[in-house]
Write a protein that holds these residues in place. Structure first.
Motif, PDB file in Angstrom:
ATOM      1  N   ILE A   1       0.830  -1.206   0.000  1.00 12.77           N
ATOM      2  CA  ILE A   1       0.000   0.000   0.000  1.00 12.77           C
ATOM      3  C   ILE A   1       0.863   1.253   0.000  1.00 12.77           C
ATOM      4  O   ILE A   1       0.718   2.137  -0.841  1.00 12.77           O
ATOM      5  CB  ILE A   1      -0.943   0.019   1.221  1.00 12.77           C
ATOM      6  CG1 ILE A   1      -1.865  -1.207   1.208  1.00 12.77           C
ATOM      7  CG2 ILE A   1      -1.761   1.307   1.252  1.00 12.77           C
ATOM      8  CD1 ILE A   1      -2.827  -1.252   0.057  1.00 12.77           C
TER       9      ILE A   1
ATOM     10  N   VAL B   1      -3.800  -4.567  -4.947  1.00  4.78           N
ATOM     11  CA  VAL B   1      -5.099  -4.412  -4.295  1.00  4.78           C
ATOM     12  C   VAL B   1      -6.167  -5.190  -5.063  1.00  4.78           C
ATOM     13  O   VAL B   1      -6.247  -5.121  -6.289  1.00  4.78           O
ATOM     14  CB  VAL B   1      -5.498  -2.924  -4.231  1.00  4.78           C
ATOM     15  CG1 VAL B   1      -6.927  -2.775  -3.737  1.00  4.78           C
ATOM     16  CG2 VAL B   1      -4.547  -2.161  -3.321  1.00  4.78           C
TER      17      VAL B   1
ATOM     18  N   ILE C   1     -10.380  -5.932  -5.046  1.00  7.29           N
ATOM     19  CA  ILE C   1     -11.660  -5.478  -4.500  1.00  7.29           C
ATOM     20  C   ILE C   1     -12.636  -6.645  -4.493  1.00  7.29           C
ATOM     21  O   ILE C   1     -12.914  -7.237  -5.540  1.00  7.29           O
ATOM     22  CB  ILE C   1     -12.246  -4.329  -5.338  1.00  7.29           C
ATOM     23  CG1 ILE C   1     -11.246  -3.170  -5.442  1.00  7.29           C
ATOM     24  CG2 ILE C   1     -13.552  -3.840  -4.731  1.00  7.29           C
ATOM     25  CD1 ILE C   1     -11.672  -2.084  -6.418  1.00  7.29           C
TER      26      ILE C   1
ATOM     27  N   TYR D   1     -16.289  -7.606  -4.255  1.00  9.14           N
ATOM     28  CA  TYR D   1     -17.510  -6.832  -4.498  1.00  9.14           C
ATOM     29  C   TYR D   1     -18.616  -7.759  -4.984  1.00  9.14           C
ATOM     30  O   TYR D   1     -18.415  -8.554  -5.905  1.00  9.14           O
ATOM     31  CB  TYR D   1     -17.215  -5.765  -5.551  1.00  9.14           C
ATOM     32  CG  TYR D   1     -18.339  -4.801  -5.824  1.00  9.14           C
ATOM     33  CD1 TYR D   1     -18.982  -4.130  -4.791  1.00  9.14           C
ATOM     34  CD2 TYR D   1     -18.748  -4.540  -7.130  1.00  9.14           C
ATOM     35  CE1 TYR D   1     -20.006  -3.232  -5.047  1.00  9.14           C
ATOM     36  CE2 TYR D   1     -19.764  -3.639  -7.394  1.00  9.14           C
ATOM     37  CZ  TYR D   1     -20.392  -2.989  -6.346  1.00  9.14           C
ATOM     38  OH  TYR D   1     -21.406  -2.096  -6.603  1.00  9.14           O
TER      39      TYR D   1
ATOM     40  N   LEU E   1     -19.797  -4.365  -0.514  1.00  7.17           N
ATOM     41  CA  LEU E   1     -18.348  -4.237  -0.583  1.00  7.17           C
ATOM     42  C   LEU E   1     -17.745  -4.950   0.620  1.00  7.17           C
ATOM     43  O   LEU E   1     -18.139  -4.704   1.758  1.00  7.17           O
ATOM     44  CB  LEU E   1     -17.952  -2.761  -0.578  1.00  7.17           C
ATOM     45  CG  LEU E   1     -16.468  -2.427  -0.684  1.00  7.17           C
ATOM     46  CD1 LEU E   1     -15.919  -2.878  -2.030  1.00  7.17           C
ATOM     47  CD2 LEU E   1     -16.258  -0.928  -0.502  1.00  7.17           C
TER      48      LEU E   1
ATOM     49  N   GLY F   1     -14.396  -5.450   2.642  1.00  7.85           N
ATOM     50  CA  GLY F   1     -13.025  -4.990   2.831  1.00  7.85           C
ATOM     51  C   GLY F   1     -12.794  -3.598   2.272  1.00  7.85           C
ATOM     52  O   GLY F   1     -13.726  -2.801   2.099  1.00  7.85           O
ATOM     53  N   LEU F   2     -11.544  -3.319   1.954  1.00  9.99           N
ATOM     54  CA  LEU F   2     -11.132  -1.979   1.541  1.00  9.99           C
ATOM     55  C   LEU F   2     -11.248  -1.791   0.030  1.00  9.99           C
ATOM     56  O   LEU F   2     -11.305  -2.755  -0.730  1.00  9.99           O
ATOM     57  CB  LEU F   2      -9.688  -1.727   1.981  1.00  9.99           C
ATOM     58  CG  LEU F   2      -9.404  -1.875   3.479  1.00  9.99           C
ATOM     59  CD1 LEU F   2      -7.928  -1.645   3.767  1.00  9.99           C
ATOM     60  CD2 LEU F   2     -10.260  -0.914   4.289  1.00  9.99           C
ATOM     61  N   VAL F   3     -11.259  -0.528  -0.377  1.00 11.82           N
ATOM     62  CA  VAL F   3     -11.351  -0.196  -1.794  1.00 11.82           C
ATOM     63  C   VAL F   3     -10.564   1.092  -2.033  1.00 11.82           C
ATOM     64  O   VAL F   3     -10.568   1.992  -1.180  1.00 11.82           O
ATOM     65  CB  VAL F   3     -12.834  -0.027  -2.217  1.00 11.82           C
ATOM     66  CG1 VAL F   3     -13.488   1.103  -1.446  1.00 11.82           C
ATOM     67  CG2 VAL F   3     -12.955   0.214  -3.713  1.00 11.82           C
ATOM     68  N   PRO F   4      -9.863   1.205  -3.154  1.00 11.00           N
ATOM     69  CA  PRO F   4      -9.156   2.455  -3.453  1.00 11.00           C
ATOM     70  C   PRO F   4     -10.125   3.636  -3.537  1.00 11.00           C
ATOM     71  O   PRO F   4     -11.228   3.511  -4.081  1.00 11.00           O
ATOM     72  CB  PRO F   4      -8.507   2.175  -4.813  1.00 11.00           C
ATOM     73  CG  PRO F   4      -8.365   0.688  -4.874  1.00 11.00           C
ATOM     74  CD  PRO F   4      -9.574   0.162  -4.157  1.00 11.00           C
ATOM     75  N   LEU F   5      -9.710   4.774  -3.017  1.00  4.98           N
ATOM     76  CA  LEU F   5     -10.560   5.963  -3.009  1.00  4.98           C
ATOM     77  C   LEU F   5     -11.002   6.347  -4.413  1.00  4.98           C
ATOM     78  O   LEU F   5     -12.147   6.767  -4.624  1.00  4.98           O
ATOM     79  CB  LEU F   5      -9.803   7.127  -2.356  1.00  4.98           C
ATOM     80  CG  LEU F   5     -10.511   8.484  -2.350  1.00  4.98           C
ATOM     81  CD1 LEU F   5     -11.825   8.414  -1.581  1.00  4.98           C
ATOM     82  CD2 LEU F   5      -9.591   9.558  -1.761  1.00  4.98           C
TER      83      LEU F   5
END
Length: 239
Positions: free
Chosen positions: A24, A119, A121, A123, A216, A218-222
């Motif tokens: 990251i 990364v 995603i 989804y 969603l 977990g995390l996701v890029p802005l």
């Protein structure tokens, strides 16, 4: 968790199915790959579990895909480690660390996968049907690996999917009475939330169904969130 008593919808090889190391900030992919291999070796030594390395940590090019290492899942692991009728290719069959035979530790924990990757995603898009018939069909259409359209003996004829960087499948959510197209978006630059949602929405509409939302995990890029926001709420753009 005792894998001998576990069942579920999602593909899994063991208790710790996958542990990714993702660069990251302040670290590169090579360092993550080295760290993942070191941790995997330590886990195998301490627990006796069979450990497989994938992604940038893979020990050979044929072992980079997580799906290839997962093939056969937990239920096929015993045959895999005893040279039985396993579904795995010889390249992906044996672990990088830990038990290479079927042991009580392996039976309880199953296999583990460690690796370094960009990364990803996770989804899911909701489809209003109780049996996932349409969701499964959409999963095979959108995923990059496509679907098998014909078989002849041991030979298979496969057609490619719509989006190379998507892994997709249809699953039932019995508790909610709906289904989902469950996706891993492996390249957010090529296909993010907006593209994947609208693709599933369009394909569901072809079957007379209107998607009812998404999830969603977990995390996701802005940038993916901003891209979707600008599309669905253009009046809120800050130009």
């Amino acid at each position: 968790i005792d894998m001998r008593q576990h069942s579920g919808e999602h593909p899994r090889l063991g208790v710790v199915d996958v542990c990714p190391f993702i660069p990251i900030q302040g670290i590169d992919m090579e360092a993550c790959a080295t760290l993942a291999a070191r941790v995997g070796a330590n886990v195998a030594e301490r627990t006796g579990a069979p450990v497989y390395l994938y992604g940038a940590s893979a020990s050979s090019p044929g072992r980079t895909k997580l799906s290839s290492l997962r093939r056969g899942e937990y239920e096929g692991l015993e045959a895999r480690l005893t040279d039985g009728a396993a579904t795995n290719h010889d390249i992906t069959r044996h672990p990088d660390f830990g038990a290479e035979t079927w042991t009580q530790e392996a039976a309880k924990s199953g296999g583990c996968t460690y690796g370094a990757r960009p990364v990803l995603i996770a989804y899911n898009v909701n489809v209003p049907e109780p049996d996932a018939i349409v969701a499964k069909r959409i999963g095979t259409i959108v995923r990059g690996s496509g679907r098998i359209i014909a078989r002849q003996g041991d030979s298979k004829l496969r057609t490619s999917g719509m989006i190379p960087s998507v892994q997709g499948m249809g699953v039932v959510l019995e508790q909610h009475g709906i289904s989902q197209v469950s996706m891993n978006l492996t390249n957010a630059e090529e296909c993010g939330l907006l593209h994947s949602f609208e693709t599933v929405k369009s394909l569901a509409a072809d079957h007379g169904l209107e998607v009812t939302g998404s999830e969603l995990v977990g995390l996701v890029p802005l940038r993916c969130m901003l891209e979707a926001g600008r599309w669905y709420a253009p009046e809120s753009r800050d130009d």
